[in-house]
Design an enzyme around this catalytic site. Structure first.
Site, PDB file in Angstrom:
ATOM      1  N   HIS A   6       0.830  -1.200   0.000  1.00 40.19           N
ATOM      2  CA  HIS A   6       0.000   0.000   0.000  1.00 40.19           C
ATOM      3  C   HIS A   6       0.871   1.260   0.000  1.00 40.19           C
ATOM      4  CE1 HIS A   6      -3.589   2.168   2.226  1.00 40.19           C
ATOM      5  NE2 HIS A   6      -3.172   2.846   1.190  1.00 40.19           N
ATOM      6  N   HIS A   8       1.278   5.173  -2.206  1.00 43.25           N
ATOM      7  CA  HIS A   8       0.698   6.085  -3.202  1.00 43.25           C
ATOM      8  C   HIS A   8       1.770   7.056  -3.689  1.00 43.25           C
ATOM      9  CE1 HIS A   8      -3.303   4.774  -2.045  1.00 43.25           C
ATOM     10  NE2 HIS A   8      -3.071   5.088  -0.792  1.00 43.25           N
ATOM     11  N   ARG A  71      -2.099   8.885  -5.910  1.00 38.32           N
ATOM     12  CA  ARG A  71      -2.432   9.451  -4.604  1.00 38.32           C
ATOM     13  C   ARG A  71      -3.930   9.297  -4.364  1.00 38.32           C
ATOM     14  NH1 ARG A  71      -3.667  14.543  -2.403  1.00 38.32           N
ATOM     15  NH2 ARG A  71      -3.868  15.496  -4.462  1.00 38.32           N
ATOM     16  N   ALA A  72      -4.278   8.658  -3.229  1.00 39.63           N
ATOM     17  CA  ALA A  72      -5.686   8.318  -2.990  1.00 39.63           C
ATOM     18  C   ALA A  72      -6.530   9.569  -2.777  1.00 39.63           C
ATOM     19  CB  ALA A  72      -5.794   7.394  -1.788  1.00 39.63           C
ATOM     20  N   HIS A 178     -10.717   1.723  -1.092  1.00 38.77           N
ATOM     21  CA  HIS A 178     -10.012   2.946  -0.692  1.00 38.77           C
ATOM     22  C   HIS A 178     -10.807   4.180  -1.093  1.00 38.77           C
ATOM     23  CE1 HIS A 178      -6.812   5.496   0.571  1.00 38.77           C
ATOM     24  NE2 HIS A 178      -5.893   4.554   0.583  1.00 38.77           N
ATOM     25  N   TYR A 194     -11.433   7.889   5.873  1.00 37.91           N
ATOM     26  CA  TYR A 194     -10.730   6.651   5.490  1.00 37.91           C
ATOM     27  C   TYR A 194     -11.159   5.485   6.381  1.00 37.91           C
ATOM     28  CZ  TYR A 194      -7.251   8.683   2.246  1.00 37.91           C
ATOM     29  OH  TYR A 194      -6.614   9.265   1.178  1.00 37.91           O
ATOM     30  N   HIS A 223      -5.611   0.354   6.098  1.00 33.51           N
ATOM     31  CA  HIS A 223      -5.585   1.030   7.401  1.00 33.51           C
ATOM     32  C   HIS A 223      -5.960   0.064   8.508  1.00 33.51           C
ATOM     33  CE1 HIS A 223      -7.067   3.772   4.092  1.00 33.51           C
ATOM     34  NE2 HIS A 223      -5.808   4.134   4.270  1.00 33.51           N
ATOM     35  N   GLU A 284       1.845   2.579   3.752  1.00 36.00           N
ATOM     36  CA  GLU A 284       1.242   3.749   3.105  1.00 36.00           C
ATOM     37  C   GLU A 284       2.184   4.957   3.123  1.00 36.00           C
ATOM     38  OE1 GLU A 284      -2.573   5.151   4.590  1.00 36.00           O
ATOM     39  OE2 GLU A 284      -3.304   5.491   2.577  1.00 36.00           O
ATOM     40  N   ARG A 290       3.020  11.700   8.787  1.00 37.78           N
ATOM     41  CA  ARG A 290       4.422  11.779   8.343  1.00 37.78           C
ATOM     42  C   ARG A 290       5.407  12.063   9.467  1.00 37.78           C
ATOM     43  NH1 ARG A 290       4.065  14.378   2.259  1.00 37.78           N
ATOM     44  NH2 ARG A 290       2.196  13.267   1.682  1.00 37.78           N
TER      45      ARG A 290
HETATM   46 ZN    ZN Z   1      -3.892   4.645   0.931  1.00 33.08          ZN
END
Ligand code: ZN
Length: 339
Positions: A6, A8, A71-72, A178, A194, A223, A284, A290
């Protein structure tokens, strides 16, 4: 081998976002709409965008390969109409293909589908086929709520979705459930929307008999499965009250969970509740969270570290979580690796 299922392309060159903004502006004033070929991104730009972030983090964290998709949050299925989504998805998927071609050892592609609220998912089949057959992609991301937080489309178990499922089965590719951005101010997108999407999809699967109709259809719920593992007793009990078989027999041949859970206690719970056969390693990156956890001194999304610390997993379980289950859930990955 350690496979992150997973990831992106969150570090795509800025010109991609500029193009998207012009596309959105063009919905209000057609004179502003960009031509598809006006977006020019060079190979060096792609290399720079990958080497400085995704590839560096792979190396630092000891992972080998990422199953990589657009990018989701940027899928934005609620924006414009089916034509808007078709152009945007095509562009995003082509970029993923270019990343995978430039870095074939480090990335394998998964596509974004050109969904739109109220438009039958059958409309996505051509793009799915193109990505699998021409680009060698091994799966897709499927948005259970293309409206972006208003849930205006039928549940994933409705026959509305069946033509797309027939194609997923025929191509033997799974879908990661997603959602994309939230346009409902009640739902923060990565913090609520999400997790809602993940949890809602699982409950939809409990409420119907989708896998009687599609015994080989496979979904990855990302997730960590949203709220599902934490409330496993609730879901087992609800299924029981509905007269369904035990969840293990009812759903776990078709539904898998990733490890994008950003603390040790969460991963501990996931690996206690969900069988190792149904857990796929993922982080992810570079994604939703981050920062560095001040309690541990490590990045929240350094999920391999948590799995390494789970001492009740056998060597065989670890192998399944880190790569074996990917080969099972994404057979085209195994076929590609064998070439
Ligand atoms: Zn994702």
């Amino acid at each position: 081998m350690i496979i992150d299922c997973h990831g992106h392309y969150t570090t795509a060159p800025k010109s991609l976002e500029t193009f998207r903004q012009r596309q959105i502006d063009g919905l209000k004033d057609a004179r502003l709409a960009p031509a598809k070929d006006s977006l020019i991104i060079g190979d060096d730009e792609i290399r720079d965008s990958i080497e400085g972030a995704q590839l560096r983090i792979q190396r630092e964290r000891g992972t080998d390969l990422t199953i990589f998709s657009p990018r989701a949050g940027g899928m934005g299925h609620h924006i414009g109409n089916a034509v808007t989504s078709a152009l945007w998805s095509g562009i995003c998927n082509e970029l993923i293909h270019r990343v995978c071609t430039l870095f074939p050892k480090n990335f394998v592609g998964v596509c974004q589908l050109p969904q739109s609220p109220g438009v039958p998912p059958a409309n996505c089949i051509a793009e799915l086929e193109r990505c699998v057959n021409e680009y060698g992609f091994i799966g897709c991301n499927l948005n259970p709520d293309p409206s972006g937080g208003y849930w205006t489309d039928p549940p994933l178990t409705d026959r509305y979705w069946y033509p797309l499922y027939e194609k997923l089965v025929e191509l033997d590719v799974p879908a990661m459930v997603h959602v994309s951005a939230s346009c409902n101010p009640a739902f923060h997108f990565t913090g609520a929307h999400y997790i809602n999407g993940d949890t809602t999809a699982f409950m939809q699967f409990i409420s119907a008999d989708l896998f009687k109709d599609f015994p080989t259809l496979r979904f990855v719920i990302p997730h960590g499965g949203g709220a599902v593992p934490y409330h496993w007793g609730r879901y087992r009990g609800l299924a029981q009250d509905m007269g369904k078989p035990p969840l293990k027999d009812f759903l776990l041949n078709n539904v898998y969970f990733d490890t994008c859970v950003y603390h040790q206690a969460g991963i501990d719970l996931l690996t206690k509740v969900i069988p190792a056969d149904n857990i796929l390693f993922a982080s992810e990156i570079v994604g939703a969270v981050r920062g560095i956890d001040p309690e541990t001194g490590h990045y929240y999304d350094d999920t391999k570290r948590y799995i390494d610390k789970v001492d009740w997993l056998s060597a065989a379980d670890r192998e399944k979580i880190f790569s074996g289950n990917v080969r099972k859930v994404y057979p085209r990955f195994a076929a590609r690796a064998a070439q």
